[in-house]
Design a protein around this motif. Sequence first.
Motif, PDB file in Angstrom:
ATOM      1  N   SER A 136      -8.564   2.274   5.086  1.00 43.83           N
ATOM      2  CA  SER A 136      -7.671   0.927   5.078  1.00 43.83           C
ATOM      3  C   SER A 136      -7.802   0.362   3.860  1.00 43.83           C
ATOM      4  O   SER A 136      -6.896  -0.626   3.516  1.00 43.83           O
ATOM      5  N   ARG A 137      -8.860   0.576   3.061  1.00 43.75           N
ATOM      6  CA  ARG A 137      -9.075  -0.360   1.614  1.00 43.75           C
ATOM      7  C   ARG A 137      -8.378   0.736   0.355  1.00 43.75           C
ATOM      8  O   ARG A 137      -7.911   0.023  -0.366  1.00 43.75           O
ATOM      9  N   LEU A 138      -8.563   2.013   0.529  1.00 46.67           N
ATOM     10  CA  LEU A 138      -8.197   2.648  -0.622  1.00 46.67           C
ATOM     11  C   LEU A 138      -6.837   3.548  -0.430  1.00 46.67           C
ATOM     12  O   LEU A 138      -6.432   3.961  -1.378  1.00 46.67           O
ATOM     13  N   CYS A 139      -6.462   3.840   0.613  1.00 41.75           N
ATOM     14  CA  CYS A 139      -5.123   4.556   0.774  1.00 41.75           C
ATOM     15  C   CYS A 139      -3.952   3.630   0.513  1.00 41.75           C
ATOM     16  O   CYS A 139      -3.919   2.565   1.480  1.00 41.75           O
ATOM     17  N   PRO A 140      -3.232   3.750  -0.479  1.00 44.37           N
ATOM     18  CA  PRO A 140      -2.238   2.925  -0.904  1.00 44.37           C
ATOM     19  C   PRO A 140      -1.089   3.000   0.293  1.00 44.37           C
ATOM     20  O   PRO A 140      -0.464   1.794   0.645  1.00 44.37           O
ATOM     21  N   ALA A 141      -0.976   4.090   1.142  1.00 44.20           N
ATOM     22  CA  ALA A 141       0.065   3.932   2.267  1.00 44.20           C
ATOM     23  C   ALA A 141      -0.357   2.861   3.301  1.00 44.20           C
ATOM     24  O   ALA A 141       0.328   2.259   4.069  1.00 44.20           O
ATOM     25  N   LEU A 142      -1.740   2.728   3.358  1.00 49.92           N
ATOM     26  CA  LEU A 142      -2.179   2.010   4.601  1.00 49.92           C
ATOM     27  C   LEU A 142      -2.692   0.593   4.177  1.00 49.92           C
ATOM     28  O   LEU A 142      -2.580  -0.207   4.892  1.00 49.92           O
ATOM     29  N   ARG A 143      -2.930   0.600   2.962  1.00 49.68           N
ATOM     30  CA  ARG A 143      -3.483  -0.979   2.621  1.00 49.68           C
ATOM     31  C   ARG A 143      -2.620  -2.080   2.974  1.00 49.68           C
ATOM     32  O   ARG A 143      -1.297  -2.228   2.717  1.00 49.68           O
ATOM     33  N   ASN A 144      -3.103  -3.137   3.776  1.00 54.94           N
ATOM     34  CA  ASN A 144      -2.507  -4.283   4.096  1.00 54.94           C
ATOM     35  C   ASN A 144      -1.440  -4.012   5.171  1.00 54.94           C
ATOM     36  O   ASN A 144      -0.512  -4.852   5.409  1.00 54.94           O
ATOM     37  N   ARG A 145      -1.141  -2.840   5.784  1.00 57.70           N
ATOM     38  CA  ARG A 145      -0.190  -2.720   6.755  1.00 57.70           C
ATOM     39  C   ARG A 145      -0.553  -1.557   7.570  1.00 57.70           C
ATOM     40  O   ARG A 145       0.341  -0.639   8.133  1.00 57.70           O
ATOM     41  N   CYS A 146      -1.724  -1.508   8.046  1.00 55.59           N
ATOM     42  CA  CYS A 146      -2.302  -0.441   8.943  1.00 55.59           C
ATOM     43  C   CYS A 146      -2.800  -0.993  10.265  1.00 55.59           C
ATOM     44  O   CYS A 146      -3.125  -2.299  10.333  1.00 55.59           O
ATOM     45  N   VAL A 147      -2.718  -0.310  11.352  1.00 50.74           N
ATOM     46  CA  VAL A 147      -3.157  -0.672  12.562  1.00 50.74           C
ATOM     47  C   VAL A 147      -4.139   0.566  13.094  1.00 50.74           C
ATOM     48  O   VAL A 147      -3.727   1.945  12.758  1.00 50.74           O
ATOM     49  N   ALA A 148      -4.983   0.245  13.861  1.00 50.57           N
ATOM     50  CA  ALA A 148      -5.947   1.378  14.628  1.00 50.57           C
ATOM     51  C   ALA A 148      -5.337   1.556  16.131  1.00 50.57           C
ATOM     52  O   ALA A 148      -4.974   0.651  16.738  1.00 50.57           O
ATOM     53  N   VAL A 149      -5.129   2.721  16.361  1.00 45.79           N
ATOM     54  CA  VAL A 149      -4.712   3.166  17.516  1.00 45.79           C
ATOM     55  C   VAL A 149      -5.514   4.381  18.205  1.00 45.79           C
ATOM     56  O   VAL A 149      -5.958   5.177  17.647  1.00 45.79           O
ATOM     57  N   ARG A 150      -5.769   3.656  19.698  1.00 45.29           N
ATOM     58  CA  ARG A 150      -6.350   5.030  20.364  1.00 45.29           C
ATOM     59  C   ARG A 150      -5.182   5.411  21.117  1.00 45.29           C
ATOM     60  O   ARG A 150      -4.527   4.848  21.969  1.00 45.29           O
ATOM     61  N   ILE A 204      -3.122  -0.341  20.881  1.00 50.42           N
ATOM     62  CA  ILE A 204      -3.233  -0.867  19.388  1.00 50.42           C
ATOM     63  C   ILE A 204      -4.222  -1.749  19.395  1.00 50.42           C
ATOM     64  O   ILE A 204      -4.692  -2.474  20.008  1.00 50.42           O
ATOM     65  N   LEU A 205      -5.261  -1.481  18.342  1.00 52.27           N
ATOM     66  CA  LEU A 205      -6.272  -2.403  18.045  1.00 52.27           C
ATOM     67  C   LEU A 205      -5.994  -3.125  16.587  1.00 52.27           C
ATOM     68  O   LEU A 205      -5.324  -2.353  15.690  1.00 52.27           O
ATOM     69  N   ASP A 206      -6.815  -4.269  16.277  1.00 54.77           N
ATOM     70  CA  ASP A 206      -6.679  -4.885  15.137  1.00 54.77           C
ATOM     71  C   ASP A 206      -7.841  -4.237  14.454  1.00 54.77           C
ATOM     72  O   ASP A 206      -8.915  -4.138  14.854  1.00 54.77           O
ATOM     73  N   VAL A 207      -7.365  -3.727  13.228  1.00 55.01           N
ATOM     74  CA  VAL A 207      -8.236  -3.380  12.153  1.00 55.01           C
ATOM     75  C   VAL A 207      -9.560  -4.247  11.911  1.00 55.01           C
ATOM     76  O   VAL A 207     -10.735  -3.626  11.715  1.00 55.01           O
ATOM     77  N   ASP A 208      -9.268  -5.381  11.514  1.00 57.48           N
ATOM     78  CA  ASP A 208     -10.201  -6.479  11.513  1.00 57.48           C
ATOM     79  C   ASP A 208     -11.503  -6.450  12.391  1.00 57.48           C
ATOM     80  O   ASP A 208     -12.561  -6.715  12.213  1.00 57.48           O
ATOM     81  N   THR A 209     -10.835  -6.542  13.895  1.00 55.77           N
ATOM     82  CA  THR A 209     -11.715  -6.643  14.709  1.00 55.77           C
ATOM     83  C   THR A 209     -12.648  -5.350  15.056  1.00 55.77           C
ATOM     84  O   THR A 209     -13.787  -5.388  15.373  1.00 55.77           O
ATOM     85  N   LEU A 210     -11.810  -4.208  14.855  1.00 58.25           N
ATOM     86  CA  LEU A 210     -12.632  -2.824  15.005  1.00 58.25           C
ATOM     87  C   LEU A 210     -13.555  -2.567  13.949  1.00 58.25           C
ATOM     88  O   LEU A 210     -14.530  -2.176  14.211  1.00 58.25           O
ATOM     89  N   CYS A 211     -13.388  -3.130  12.622  1.00 51.66           N
ATOM     90  CA  CYS A 211     -14.325  -2.698  11.575  1.00 51.66           C
ATOM     91  C   CYS A 211     -13.868  -3.942  10.569  1.00 51.66           C
ATOM     92  O   CYS A 211     -13.196  -4.097   9.870  1.00 51.66           O
ATOM     93  N   PRO A 212     -14.841  -5.166  10.865  1.00 55.90           N
ATOM     94  CA  PRO A 212     -14.636  -6.235  10.134  1.00 55.90           C
ATOM     95  C   PRO A 212     -14.476  -6.244   8.776  1.00 55.90           C
ATOM     96  O   PRO A 212     -13.973  -7.163   7.826  1.00 55.90           O
ATOM     97  N   GLU A 213     -15.199  -5.387   8.066  1.00 52.89           N
ATOM     98  CA  GLU A 213     -15.477  -5.293   6.644  1.00 52.89           C
ATOM     99  C   GLU A 213     -14.342  -4.692   5.942  1.00 52.89           C
ATOM    100  O   GLU A 213     -14.141  -4.375   4.836  1.00 52.89           O
ATOM    101  N   SER A 214     -13.328  -4.015   6.972  1.00 55.92           N
ATOM    102  CA  SER A 214     -12.102  -2.984   6.318  1.00 55.92           C
ATOM    103  C   SER A 214     -11.276  -3.716   5.304  1.00 55.92           C
ATOM    104  O   SER A 214     -10.703  -3.134   4.555  1.00 55.92           O
ATOM    105  N   THR A 215     -11.180  -4.972   5.410  1.00 56.66           N
ATOM    106  CA  THR A 215     -10.136  -5.544   4.647  1.00 56.66           C
ATOM    107  C   THR A 215     -10.841  -6.561   3.352  1.00 56.66           C
ATOM    108  O   THR A 215     -10.279  -7.039   2.764  1.00 56.66           O
ATOM    109  N   ALA A 216     -12.180  -6.406   3.257  1.00 53.95           N
ATOM    110  CA  ALA A 216     -13.062  -7.129   2.420  1.00 53.95           C
ATOM    111  C   ALA A 216     -12.591  -6.720   1.162  1.00 53.95           C
ATOM    112  O   ALA A 216     -12.403  -5.512   0.666  1.00 53.95           O
ATOM    113  N   GLY A 217     -12.254  -7.723  -0.002  1.00 52.69           N
ATOM    114  CA  GLY A 217     -12.119  -7.309  -1.289  1.00 52.69           C
ATOM    115  C   GLY A 217     -13.118  -7.541  -1.974  1.00 52.69           C
ATOM    116  O   GLY A 217     -13.228  -7.559  -3.285  1.00 52.69           O
TER     117      GLY A 217
END
Length: 217
Positions: A136-150, A204-217
Motif C-alpha cells: 500500500s505504500r510502495l506500489c504506485p497503482a495502490l498508493r492512496n487508493r486501495c482497499v483490503a478485501v476478504r 471490504i476492510l479499511d486498510v488503516d484499520t487492518l494495518c495501522p502503519e500502512s499509510t504512515a509516511g
Amino acid sequence: MSNDLRRAHAALIPYTPFITQWSEERDSPSQIVERPGRGIGYSDETVNDRDGNGVLWFRMPSRPGQGRPLFTKVHPQRQRQAMRRLLCGVCGQPADQNADGTLWLLCDFRGDWPDWPERMAVTEPPVCRPCVRVASRLCPALRNRCVAVRARRAPVAGVWGALYRSGGHSPPVPVGDVSIAYGDPAIRWVRAFALLRELHECVILDVDTLCPESTAG
C-alpha cells in the motif's frame, strides 16, 4: 536514467514483488502454429506449455533476482503459481486467510457497481497481512487508493492472455488481449499470461484499520 532515479530504483529492489518480472527473464523465442480443430500451439510444444485445462501459456525463463526488476511487468509462471496456491503476490508466502476469507489488496473502484468487487475477476494474487503495509505504500497503482478485501470464495475462473485467429495458410494472427473463462471454446485460441480468480462473498476492510502503519509516511 538519472543518478537520482537509479538510487530510487536500487532502493526498491529489496521490495520487489514475487510475481514481478526481472530483466534477465526475457521472452523465450517461440513459433505459434495452428492446430487444426484445436486452436493454437507451439511448433516445438512440450507438456509444460499447457496447464491442466489444456490452455497454452506464455513461455518465459524463471530467473528472479537476475538483472533489474521490471515493476510494470508480471512473470506468467510465478503469477500462475501464486494464484493457484493462494500465495502472497508480494513475498510468495501463503496469503492471509481467516473465517471471512482470503485477503486481497485492490484498487478502490467501488463506484463501478453497487456491490463491487462481488463477482469481479482478478489477476492480482492475494496478500499476506504483513505485506499490506509494503504494497500500500510502495506500489504506485495502490498508493492512496486501495482497499483490503476478504473473499470467502475465489474460484479459478479463467485466464487473461493474447487471443489469436486463424491465419489460413499463414501463422495465426494476434488480435488483442482478452479475459476468457475456462469452458469457453475460444480459449483454444488464447496464449495465457495470467490466471484469473473470481471473488465472491466479499467483505471490504479499511486498510488503516487492518494495518495501522500502512499509510504512515
